[in-house]
Design a protein around this motif. Structure first.
Motif, short mmCIF file in Angstrom:
data_model
loop_
_atom_site.label_atom_id
_atom_site.label_comp_id
_atom_site.label_asym_id
_atom_site.label_seq_id
_atom_site.Cartn_x
_atom_site.Cartn_y
_atom_site.Cartn_z
N MET A 1 -1.22 26.03 -5.45
CA MET A 1 -0.82 26.04 -3.77
C MET A 1 -1.27 25.37 -2.79
SD MET A 1 1.11 29.68 -3.16
CE MET A 1 -0.58 31.00 -4.39
N PHE A 2 -2.96 25.72 -3.34
CA PHE A 2 -4.11 25.07 -1.63
C PHE A 2 -3.96 23.47 -2.17
CE2 PHE A 2 -8.52 22.98 -1.53
CZ PHE A 2 -8.61 23.71 -0.04
N ILE A 3 -4.34 22.99 -3.67
CA ILE A 3 -4.12 21.32 -3.66
C ILE A 3 -3.00 21.27 -3.69
CG2 ILE A 3 -3.64 19.79 -5.86
CD1 ILE A 3 -5.82 21.59 -7.14
N GLY A 4 -1.61 22.23 -3.65
CA GLY A 4 -0.24 20.73 -3.18
C GLY A 4 -0.69 21.68 -1.60
N ARG A 5 -0.78 22.09 -1.18
CA ARG A 5 -0.61 21.91 0.36
C ARG A 5 -1.76 21.08 0.94
NH1 ARG A 5 2.84 22.91 4.46
NH2 ARG A 5 2.35 20.37 4.07
N VAL A 6 -2.76 20.48 0.84
CA VAL A 6 -3.50 19.30 1.01
C VAL A 6 -3.37 18.48 0.22
CG1 VAL A 6 -6.47 18.75 1.18
CG2 VAL A 6 -5.53 21.07 1.19
N ILE B 1 0.93 -0.88 0.45
CA ILE B 1 0.18 0.02 0.05
C ILE B 1 0.85 1.41 -0.24
CG2 ILE B 1 -0.37 0.41 1.95
CD1 ILE B 1 -3.00 0.41 0.03
N ASN B 2 1.70 1.08 0.74
CA ASN B 2 3.16 2.03 0.83
C ASN B 2 3.96 2.71 -0.63
OD1 ASN B 2 3.94 0.89 3.57
ND2 ASN B 2 3.04 2.50 3.55
N VAL B 3 3.33 1.53 -1.23
CA VAL B 3 4.09 1.75 -2.65
C VAL B 3 3.28 2.51 -3.01
CG1 VAL B 3 5.30 0.57 -5.09
CG2 VAL B 3 5.64 -0.50 -2.67
N GLN B 4 2.29 1.82 -3.44
CA GLN B 4 0.95 2.32 -4.16
C GLN B 4 0.40 3.92 -4.04
OE1 GLN B 4 -2.70 0.15 -3.36
NE2 GLN B 4 -2.11 -1.93 -3.90
N LYS B 5 0.97 4.27 -2.69
CA LYS B 5 0.42 5.63 -2.10
C LYS B 5 1.81 6.66 -3.11
CE LYS B 5 -2.03 4.64 1.39
NZ LYS B 5 -2.15 5.07 3.34
N ALA B 6 2.87 6.29 -3.05
CA ALA B 6 3.89 6.76 -2.96
C ALA B 6 3.40 7.11 -4.81
CB ALA B 6 5.00 6.11 -3.07
N PHE B 7 3.32 6.48 -6.17
CA PHE B 7 3.33 6.28 -7.20
C PHE B 7 2.40 7.09 -7.47
CE2 PHE B 7 6.62 3.54 -7.81
CZ PHE B 7 7.12 4.01 -8.52
N ALA B 8 0.98 7.72 -6.81
CA ALA B 8 -0.35 8.27 -6.85
C ALA B 8 -0.49 9.56 -6.44
CB ALA B 8 -1.74 7.30 -6.07
N LEU C 1 -9.43 13.59 -3.42
CA LEU C 1 -10.17 12.25 -3.50
C LEU C 1 -10.55 11.86 -3.38
CD1 LEU C 1 -7.53 11.80 -6.67
CD2 LEU C 1 -9.40 12.80 -7.57
N MET C 2 -10.30 11.63 -1.72
CA MET C 2 -10.26 10.70 -1.20
C MET C 2 -11.74 11.47 0.12
SD MET C 2 -7.54 9.46 1.50
CE MET C 2 -8.34 8.78 2.43
N ALA C 3 -12.26 13.21 -0.54
CA ALA C 3 -13.40 13.57 0.53
C ALA C 3 -14.47 13.57 -0.50
CB ALA C 3 -12.92 14.75 0.39
#
Length: 303
Positions: free
Chosen positions: A271-276, A203-210, A282-284
């Protein structure tokens, strides 16, 4: 006193704000290497993340207790994994990136932007240029005067950013480290990532590449929109602005004041997207899937 407090907080929080008119390019501060060294230390500590800082303190306490126990009682109380895997990976990655980028920038800019500095001052200035793109945003020189190759390196540093749970932005050092480890494992024909006698969860690899893919998607759309609204701008300047915005760095090749209002809105959104983070957004919007006990037959896709 207020000046010191303001810049200490700004450096540790990787904010990059300064009360000086021209930032650290002001006369009297460009060659103030002691002042810059303090900022470098604060930027690094703020950028490696609070969990790592706490872990370092615990590990230091463990080493001291171990040394005292060995001296007084001649015992070697060994406690494994005081320093966590996450701390090791992020700290080593941060230090490696910082050292390599400092060496490259030192030789690339030796006769260029570092020409006004002498001796040890060249090294401190190169180190400052290497660490400030890690979302700190301070500038002790005009980044538009850098060599083209140096600008590309700074873009990479801005994209990587700081460590997780830190005061910095970017895709994070752990994401970059997992990607590099995965590349090496694929080349070696291994189907799992093993590091420091631990196996990394898939799951760490999946999250990293996502995280990496979504960052390129957002930045790419941002570059497209800015070049659409301001088609007279050079691509490298726009790319630098977009990566800086997404990673909440604050550096610019003197482009920000010349942007049109629609382009500024694009930069603000990035800037907003990068910070959040795009994954959080997407999860929201997507309903979390409830785990099921069934599994479909596995298959392969040609890559």
């Amino acid at each position: 006193m207020i000046f010191s407090i303001f810049h200490s907080v700004s450096a540790f929080c990787n904010a990059g704000f300064s009360t000086l008119p021209n930032g650290l390019m002001n006369k009297g501060f460009v060659h103030n290497y002691g002042f810059q060294s303090v900022l470098i230390t604060l930027i690094f500590l703020g950028g490696i993340g609070f969990p790592i800082l706490i872990n370092i303190l615990r590990y230091t306490d463990y080493l001291i207790r171990k040394l005292i126990s060995k001296i007084l009682h001649n015992k070697n109380n060994r406690k494994n994994w005081v320093f966590t895997l996450s701390s090791k990976v992020n700290l080593i990655t941060s230090l490696t990136i910082l050292i390599i980028s400092t060496i490259i920038l030192f030789f690339e800019e030796y006769y260029s932007t570092l020409g006004q500095h002498q001796g040890f001052g060249k090294f401190i200035s190169a180190l400052f240029i290497a660490i400030t793109p890690r979302t700190a945003g301070f500038n002790n020189m005009d980044f538009s005067h850098l060599q083209f190759s140096s600008i590309l390196l700074v873009i990479l540093l801005m994209w990587i950013g700081a460590s997780p749970a830190s005061t910095g932005g970017g895709i994070k050092t752990s994401t970059f480290a997992i990607a590099i480890l995965n590349f090496i494992n694929i080349a070696r024909g291994k189907n799992k990532i093993e590091i420091y006698k631990r196996e990394l969860s898939p799951i760490n690899v999946q999250k990293a590449f996502a995280t990496m893919t979504l960052s390129f998607l957002v930045i790419g759309i941002g570059i497209f929109l800015i070049t659409k609204f301001d088609n007279h701008l050079h691509l490298i300047d726009v790319a630098f602005e977009a990566f800086s915005a997404y990673s909440t760095v604050g550096l610019s090749l003197n482009l920000t004041p010349t942007l049109s209002d629609p382009s500024k809105i694009v930069v603000i959104t990035m800037m907003f997207i990068g910070r959040v983070s795009m994954i959080t957004i997407l999860m929201a919007f997507f309903k979390k899937t409830v785990s099921s006990n069934y599994r479909y037959p596995s298959d392969d896709i040609l890559i």
